[in-house]
Design an enzyme around this catalytic site. Structure first.
Site, PDB file in Angstrom:
ATOM      1  N   HIS A 183       0.819  -1.221   0.000  1.00  0.00           N
ATOM      2  CA  HIS A 183       0.000   0.000   0.000  1.00  0.00           C
ATOM      3  C   HIS A 183       0.845   1.261   0.000  1.00  0.00           C
ATOM      4  O   HIS A 183       0.374   2.331  -0.350  1.00  0.00           O
ATOM      5  CB  HIS A 183      -0.913   0.008   1.229  1.00  0.00           C
ATOM      6  CG  HIS A 183      -2.033  -0.973   1.122  1.00  0.00           C
ATOM      7  ND1 HIS A 183      -3.329  -0.618   0.834  1.00  0.00           N
ATOM      8  CD2 HIS A 183      -2.048  -2.314   1.230  1.00  0.00           C
ATOM      9  CE1 HIS A 183      -4.087  -1.687   0.789  1.00  0.00           C
ATOM     10  NE2 HIS A 183      -3.336  -2.747   1.027  1.00  0.00           N
ATOM     11  N   ASP A 391       3.507   9.444  -0.611  1.00  0.00           N
ATOM     12  CA  ASP A 391       2.313   8.669  -0.260  1.00  0.00           C
ATOM     13  C   ASP A 391       2.114   7.571  -1.283  1.00  0.00           C
ATOM     14  O   ASP A 391       2.298   7.813  -2.485  1.00  0.00           O
ATOM     15  CB  ASP A 391       1.084   9.596  -0.271  1.00  0.00           C
ATOM     16  CG  ASP A 391       0.110   9.282   0.847  1.00  0.00           C
ATOM     17  OD1 ASP A 391       0.049   8.118   1.266  1.00  0.00           O
ATOM     18  OD2 ASP A 391      -0.589  10.209   1.294  1.00  0.00           O
TER      19      ASP A 391
HETATM   20  P1  ADQ Z   1      -3.142   6.144   4.791  1.00  0.00           P
HETATM   21  O1  ADQ Z   1      -1.759   6.618   4.984  1.00  0.00           O
HETATM   22  O2  ADQ Z   1      -3.928   5.926   6.016  1.00  0.00           O
HETATM   23  O3  ADQ Z   1      -3.193   4.812   3.918  1.00  0.00           O
HETATM   24  P2  ADQ Z   1      -5.028   7.528   2.851  1.00  0.00           P
HETATM   25  O4  ADQ Z   1      -4.922   6.777   1.588  1.00  0.00           O
HETATM   26  O5  ADQ Z   1      -5.140   8.982   2.635  1.00  0.00           O
HETATM   27  O6  ADQ Z   1      -3.833   7.299   3.863  1.00  0.00           O
HETATM   28  O7  ADQ Z   1      -6.347   7.029   3.573  1.00  0.00           O
HETATM   29  C1  ADQ Z   1      -6.836   7.616   4.708  1.00  0.00           C
HETATM   30  C2  ADQ Z   1      -8.293   7.191   4.935  1.00  0.00           C
HETATM   31  O8  ADQ Z   1      -8.620   7.445   6.278  1.00  0.00           O
HETATM   32  C3  ADQ Z   1      -9.254   7.959   4.079  1.00  0.00           C
HETATM   33  O9  ADQ Z   1     -10.352   7.152   3.750  1.00  0.00           O
HETATM   34  C4  ADQ Z   1      -9.689   9.106   4.986  1.00  0.00           C
HETATM   35  O10 ADQ Z   1     -11.014   9.550   4.763  1.00  0.00           O
HETATM   36  C5  ADQ Z   1      -9.553   8.504   6.360  1.00  0.00           C
HETATM   37  N1  ADQ Z   1      -9.013   9.544   7.247  1.00  0.00           N
HETATM   38  C6  ADQ Z   1      -7.846  10.178   7.121  1.00  0.00           C
HETATM   39  N2  ADQ Z   1      -7.704  11.094   8.080  1.00  0.00           N
HETATM   40  C7  ADQ Z   1      -8.790  11.042   8.821  1.00  0.00           C
HETATM   41  C8  ADQ Z   1      -9.240  11.763   9.956  1.00  0.00           C
HETATM   42  N3  ADQ Z   1      -8.513  12.751  10.449  1.00  0.00           N
HETATM   43  N4  ADQ Z   1     -10.443  11.428  10.486  1.00  0.00           N
HETATM   44  C9  ADQ Z   1     -11.169  10.446   9.933  1.00  0.00           C
HETATM   45  N5  ADQ Z   1     -10.808   9.749   8.842  1.00  0.00           N
HETATM   46  C10 ADQ Z   1      -9.647  10.047   8.300  1.00  0.00           C
HETATM   47  C11 ADQ Z   1      -2.242   3.901   3.348  1.00  0.00           C
HETATM   48  C12 ADQ Z   1      -1.179   4.538   2.446  1.00  0.00           C
HETATM   49  C13 ADQ Z   1      -1.835   5.351   1.354  1.00  0.00           C
HETATM   50  C14 ADQ Z   1      -2.799   4.469   0.553  1.00  0.00           C
HETATM   51  C15 ADQ Z   1      -3.724   3.726   1.489  1.00  0.00           C
HETATM   52  C16 ADQ Z   1      -4.558   2.690   0.729  1.00  0.00           C
HETATM   53  O11 ADQ Z   1      -0.313   5.359   3.212  1.00  0.00           O
HETATM   54  O12 ADQ Z   1      -0.884   5.909   0.480  1.00  0.00           O
HETATM   55  O13 ADQ Z   1      -3.578   5.277  -0.306  1.00  0.00           O
HETATM   56  O14 ADQ Z   1      -3.019   3.032   2.507  1.00  0.00           O
HETATM   57  O15 ADQ Z   1      -3.762   1.852  -0.024  1.00  0.00           O
END
Ligand code: ADQ
Length: 486
Positions: A183, A391
């Site tokens: 991921h 990311d």
């Molecule tokens: P993350 O680093 O967790 O994931 P991201 O892909 O942006 O990052 O996903 C975050 C998820 O959590 C989103 O659905 C968002 O809505 C939710 N979220 C984020 N901040 C939040 C908050 N403050 N309150 C509530 N909900 C929140 C990892 C990798 C990424 C990759 C994903 C999926 O780091 O690059 O995209 O896995 O593969």
């Protein structure tokens, strides 16, 4: 040879033998066994700030087994799984021992692998006992999973916490097809070389049949590392032979269920949270950031860029509000505690400099917000500010696009170092290290005319609707089901 074939459009557990594509009874169809570090309990309520959980939630269907850590810490790591079945999904979980947790999770996974794979070798903390605990937890996962497996199961392992799990399963004699999806980003050989057990980790991954990546750059970096550390010779399709097995590196970017998210955002507009936000903003434009509180997300740089906006473009003073939701995460790791202190300081500096008695430019909160409230906030935001320093993909960028009102959409500002930037080229693409460039882009977004906003958004939405969570799963499992069984 009896190949497994997946019929597109069928529920994912309907795999069939041979060439006939009629669905077979669920009793005989191979199952998908998903393995991830953390498995939410089916009764778990409340917001989850984490991409993996969100993406898989959209993907897990009837008949799937989901195996991993329960989230509970015990005196010792368990050697057999607790099983709960809900809505046709089997959740099999183990507890992790307190000492293992600290070394495996906080230590090697989040203190060494996470910074390294995000190109932050300066933050890497390596210790051999941490790595040994990492290996031991991967082994414990394998031992507890082994008795649950059926011969035809497709095993799909997720993410950097479980790089050596496939090797442990092979040790136990598992010959099933095993897939692995990374991921987070992958790094080029010169960066991976910093990590003492680099070759062992790559060898662990390469006992899988299929290894998936978010971007072509990540896939190529992995193949370069495999050449350098394992001395293999990948062909043009990303296939190479390793220990009598054919391994294939594939590109399967992750996505969201865009239509469902759009519907959520439409409904969320009417909720109490969205109304409260609206009332507090009045006529002001909203600039929104939503992240886990993590140093890979570029939050200090983002705060600085907002400060530059207020300084360089004073016409926005009192007319804009920046809301940063940054859910606390991994608080036991020192670098995360330092980040939090740093953000408190910078937020204070900006508000101290620019606030008025009836206007606070930067609102910053560190507790997670419910998913539907976030959807409503995205829809209200004139600018979605997604500026990670690195990311894997970044699902927030995709959610922001899906949440917009197509008749009056906001503008996405996206870091060129997010995997999502490969696809979402109609966003305003920025270098997050350049505070002035980000400030200029926020200014551009705040002053962009409706026709340009609409045209950018139309293209972005089409892309977000194309690479959905479902497509991600179908594509990956298609590769896995068609991998040659050794
Ligand atoms: P993350 O680093 O967790 O994931 P991201 O892909 O942006 O990052 O996903 C975050 C998820 O959590 C989103 O659905 C968002 O809505 C939710 N979220 C984020 N901040 C939040 C908050 N403050 N309150 C509530 N909900 C929140 C990892 C990798 C990424 C990759 C994903 C999926 O780091 O690059 O995209 O896995 O593969």
């Amino acid at each position: 040879m009896n190949q497994l074939v997946m019929k597109k459009g069928l529920p994912r557990n309907q795999y069939v033998y041979g060439r006939a594509l009629t669905p077979v009874s669920l009793k005989t169809a191979p199952r998908t066994v998903i393995v991830s570090n953390r498995v939410p309990s089916p009764n778990e309520k409340g917001p989850t700030a984490g991409g993996l959980a969100v993406a898989l939630a959209d993907a897990i269907t009837d008949g799937t087994v989901w195996f991993g850590w329960s989230g509970k810490r015990a005196a010792e790591t368990s050697n057999s799984a607790d099983i709960v079945t809900a809505d046709g999904v089997t959740y099999a979980t183990i507890d992790i021992g307190e000492r293992d947790y600290t070394r495996f999770y906080n230590g090697f996974a989040n203190g060494a692998l996470w910074p390294l794979f995000h190109f932050r070798s300066g933050l890497l903390l390596y210790s051999r006992p941490d790595y040994e605990a990492y290996r031991a937890v991967n082994k414990a996962f394998a031992k507890a999973l082994f008795p649950l497996l059926k011969p035809d199961d497709l095993i799909w392992i997720h993410d950097y916490q479980l790089l050596t799990l496939a090797a442990e399963l092979r040790e136990l004699g598992v010959v099933n097809r095993i897939g692995f999806f990374m991921h987070i980003p992958f790094v080029p050989p010169a960066m991976l070389a910093v990590l003492p057990p680099a070759a062992e980790l790559l060898a662990g991954m390469s006992t899988c049949d299929v290894i998936g990546f978010q971007t072509e750059g990540d896939r190529v970096s992995f193949l370069e590392c495999a050449k350098t550390f394992l001395h293999v010779k990948p062909d043009d399709a990303g296939r190479f032979a390793f220990r009598e097995r054919q391994v294939k590196a594939v590109l399967t970017p992750i996505g969201i269920d865009a239509d469902k998210f759009t519907a959520l955002a439409e409904r969320a507009e009417l909720t109490g949270d969205a109304k409260r936000l609206n009332e507090s903003l009045g006529e002001r434009a909203l600039v929104l950031g939503v992240d886990r509180l993590d140093y890979s997300k570029g939050l200090p740089q983002r705060f600085d860029a907002f400060g530059r906006l207020l300084y360089c473009f004073p016409q926005h003073l009192r007319k804009v509000a920046f809301l940063q939701i940054a859910a606390r995460s991994r608080q036991e790791v020192g670098s995360y505690q330092a980040l939090r202190r740093e953000l408190d300081r910078r937020a204070g500096d900006i508000n101290g400099e620019f606030s008025d008695f009836d206007w606070v430019p930067l609102r910053y909160m560190t507790h997670p917000v419910k998913r539907n409230a976030i959807a409503g906030f995205y829809r209200r935001a004139r600018v979605g500010l997604v500026t990670p320093l690195r990311d894997g993909m970044n699902l927030v960028a995709k959610e922001y696009v899906a949440a917009q009102d197509p008749a009056n959409p906001g503008v996405l500002i996206l870091s060129r170092f997010a995997g999502a930037a490969d696809e979402l080229t109609e966003a305003l693409i920025v270098n997050p290290f350049d505070a002035d460039e980000v400030a200029e882009s926020i200014h551009l977004a705040l002053t962009m005319e409706l026709p340009e906003r609409k045209s950018r958004h139309d293209s972005l939405l089409a892309k977000v609707r194309h690479t959905t969570a479902r497509k991600f799963c179908e594509d990956f499992l298609d590769y896995l089901a068609n991998a040659e069984k050794v």
